[in-house]
Enzyme design. Structure first.
Site, PDB file in Angstrom:
ATOM      1  N   LYS A 188       0.860  -1.195   0.000  1.00 24.28           N
ATOM      2  CA  LYS A 188       0.000   0.000   0.000  1.00 24.28           C
ATOM      3  C   LYS A 188       0.894   1.242   0.000  1.00 24.28           C
ATOM      4  O   LYS A 188       1.485   1.592   1.013  1.00 24.28           O
ATOM      5  CB  LYS A 188      -0.903   0.051   1.239  1.00 24.28           C
ATOM      6  CG  LYS A 188      -1.963   1.136   1.083  1.00 24.28           C
ATOM      7  CD  LYS A 188      -2.386   1.808   2.361  1.00 24.28           C
ATOM      8  CE  LYS A 188      -1.468   2.859   2.868  1.00 24.28           C
ATOM      9  NZ  LYS A 188      -1.432   4.108   2.081  1.00 24.28           N
ATOM     10  N   CYS A 297      14.089  10.663   5.673  1.00 24.60           N
ATOM     11  CA  CYS A 297      14.157  10.178   7.051  1.00 24.60           C
ATOM     12  C   CYS A 297      15.557  10.403   7.619  1.00 24.60           C
ATOM     13  O   CYS A 297      15.726  10.614   8.808  1.00 24.60           O
ATOM     14  CB  CYS A 297      13.753   8.715   7.136  1.00 24.60           C
ATOM     15  SG  CYS A 297      14.636   7.657   5.997  1.00 24.60           S
TER      16      CYS A 297
END
Ligand code: TXE
Length: 499
Positions: A188, A297
């Site tokens: 997803k 990140c």
């Protein structure tokens, strides 16, 4: 700023995607859809299907059936490698298409997208090698009557939830390793950036991946993402995103005690010692906070610089920040692209205001770039920051650098570790002893000496502390998606227990 690209034009209408399950496209039908506006132009570029929970259940059932059939887990590593190599070739053949849609949905510079697509192809090639290198252990030291073998087996069905900052690259840091291990996947992507994940499903099918091994269900996090973490038919979840949602995913996964891999936020330190090549270090620090507009990140968002060179280093940074080329993401000269969404843009500007309120000094940037369309933020340097300020503690996820000074090496290490995150760190110095002595004591999973945000599929990624659980890429990344089984083999006549 000219919103029109000199090389690529915007799509006349949004590209429509269905979703991809069982090796086939499934049309949107009566399902709701979501239109994505390009962050750099505010133009509709894609229309994504909002799948339902039933769609997810169906995809998980397909992935389960496929796993159990052993059509993928039961073939040899060599056969899996063949598919992964063809997938790499397929990525290269469609590289320009992938880069285009990646830039349109994320707002990142097209040159960066192209480099990421090329890099991703290389990761699939590494995965092909990894599929052939998987092995276990044997124990010949259990005495003459017992022999031990330790094998690895694929964990089963993996639910893969990915974010919007590196939709294709993060996918490449996961899929080849899961496939090398023999798992099947339900992915997803972020609802903001689903296009290249859906295209990848087609590339894998064309590469000969058996139908049902890789499935994509598009949709929102709270609906489909949440349902995936709770799903009793999924054996492992790989989640990359915010620490808040990661915590949620970990709790939701407890229903069937699924394995959970998490790559979460960071507030990564860039430790610059006075003896470093300051011009190189400044270039690295600017790259580390401007790459992907600071939405990585592992962005180096906390500069921890030795006090004796802080003023000189600040000047170097301000000069370099001013020369970073901001502009249309479709322009190949652009280095710093758009911010992913209006809400995220507001969040970043709010942090900059917060920094000023807390007493930080705005050395440069601090505002939006005037543009006809899209949203861009000037690289921003907040100086005179202390480590307890919100701008030094929380992940801003934008081109905003917080500058803190130190006087001793001990103090630098303490400052670097005084944060809830532990994803990445860089140290800049010309003294190898100091470099290694410092990096060994910094709590972070991915570290660099005299460079930043670079690497290769050989090297593992992942975080300490609240930056995550588990490792991806490298052989560690394949093992992440495998269970370990010990097999005990009796040798010779049995010494009977019942006399
Ligand atoms: O992330 P989310 P967002 C950080 C960064 C950023 C902040 C918010 O600081 O500002 O997170 O970004 C899915 N159950 N990072 O809101 O919500 C979602 O659909 C299961 C760091 O975009 O964590 C998407 O696919 N899944 C990070 C994915 O989780 C859920 C990269 C990430 O979205 C869900 C991105 C739920 N309840 C943001 N809710 C990094 N480590 O690189 C959402 N999702």
């Amino acid at each position: 700023m000219d919103a029109k690209s000199p090389t690529l034009s915007l799509p006349a209408q949004p590209r429509e995607f269905g979703f991809h399950v069982g090796g086939r496209w499934i049309a949107t039908g009566s399902r709701e859809t979501m239109v994505r506006l390009s962050p750099g132009h505010d133009v509709p570029v894609t229309r994504i299907t909002l799948c339902t929970r039933k769609d997810l259940d169906n995809a998980v059932a397909v992935a389960r059936k496929t796993f159990d059939s052993r059509v993928w887990s039961g073939i040899s590593g060599a056969e899996r490698a063949t598919v992964l190599l063809k997938a790499a070739a397929g990525i290269r053949a469609r590289a320009e298409e992938l880069a285009y849609w990646e830039t349109l949905e994320t707002g990142k510079p097209i040159s960066q997208s192209r480099a990421e697509i090329e890099g991703a192809a290389g990761i699939y090639e590494y995965g092909a090698g990894a599929a052939r290198c998987l092995h276990g252990d044997s124990f010949n030291n259990l005495g003459d009557k017992l022999f031990g073998i330790v094998t690895r087996e694929p964990v089963g069905v993996v639910g893969l939830i990915t974010p919007w900052n590196f939709p294709f690259f993060i996918l490449a840091e996961r899929i080849p390793f899961m496939l090398a291990a023999g798992c099947t996947i339900v992915a997803k992507p972020s609802e903001m950036t689903s296009a290249t994940t859906l295209i990848m499903a087609e590339i894998l099918t064309d590469a000969g991946l058996p139908e049902g091994v890789f499935n994509v269900v598009s949709g929102t996090g709270p609906e489909i993402g949440q349902a995936m973490t709770e799903h009793m038919g999924i054996d492992q979840v790989s989640f990359t995103g915010s620490t808040a949602v990661g915590r949620h995913a970990l709790l939701a996964s407890a229903g069937n005690f699924k394995k959970v891999g998490l790559e979460l936020g960071g507030k990564s330190p860039q430790v610059v010692f006075a003896d470093a090549n300051l011009d190189d270090a400044a270039d690295g620090v600017v790259f580390g906070i401007c790459h992907n507009a600071g939405q990585c990140c592992v962005s180096g968002s906390r500069l921890i610089v030795e006090k004796s060179v802080a003023a000189e280093f600040e000047k170097l940074l301000v000069d370099k920040f001013a020369r970073v080329r901001i502009g249309d993401p479709l322009d190949p000269r652009t280095q710093l692209g758009a911010i992913v969404s209006a809400a995220h843009n507001e969040k970043i500007l709010g942090y900059i205001r917060k920094g000023s309120e807390e007493g930080a000094r705005l050395a440069c940037g601090g505002e939006s770039v005037a543009s006809k369309a899209g949203r861009f933020i000037h690289p921003t340097l907040l100086a005179d920051v202390t480590n307890h300020m919100v701008v030094a503690r929380e992940e801003i996820f934008g081109p905003v650098l917080a500058m803190i000074t130190f006087e001793t090496r001990e103090e630098a290490i303490e400052l670097a570790n005084d944060n809830a995150y532990g994803l990445a760190a860089s140290v800049w110095t010309s003294d190898l002893d100091k470099a290694l002595g410092t990096i060994r004591r910094i709590q972070a999973g991915r570290t660099w000496i005299n460079t930043t945000i670079t690497g290769g599929p050989e090297m593992p990624i992942g975080g300490f502390k609240q930056s995550g659980i588990g490792r991806d890429t490298g052989m560690y990344g394949v093992e992440e998606y495998m269970e370990v089984k010990s097999i005990h083999i009796a040798l010779g006549a049995r010494d009977h227990w019942v006399s």
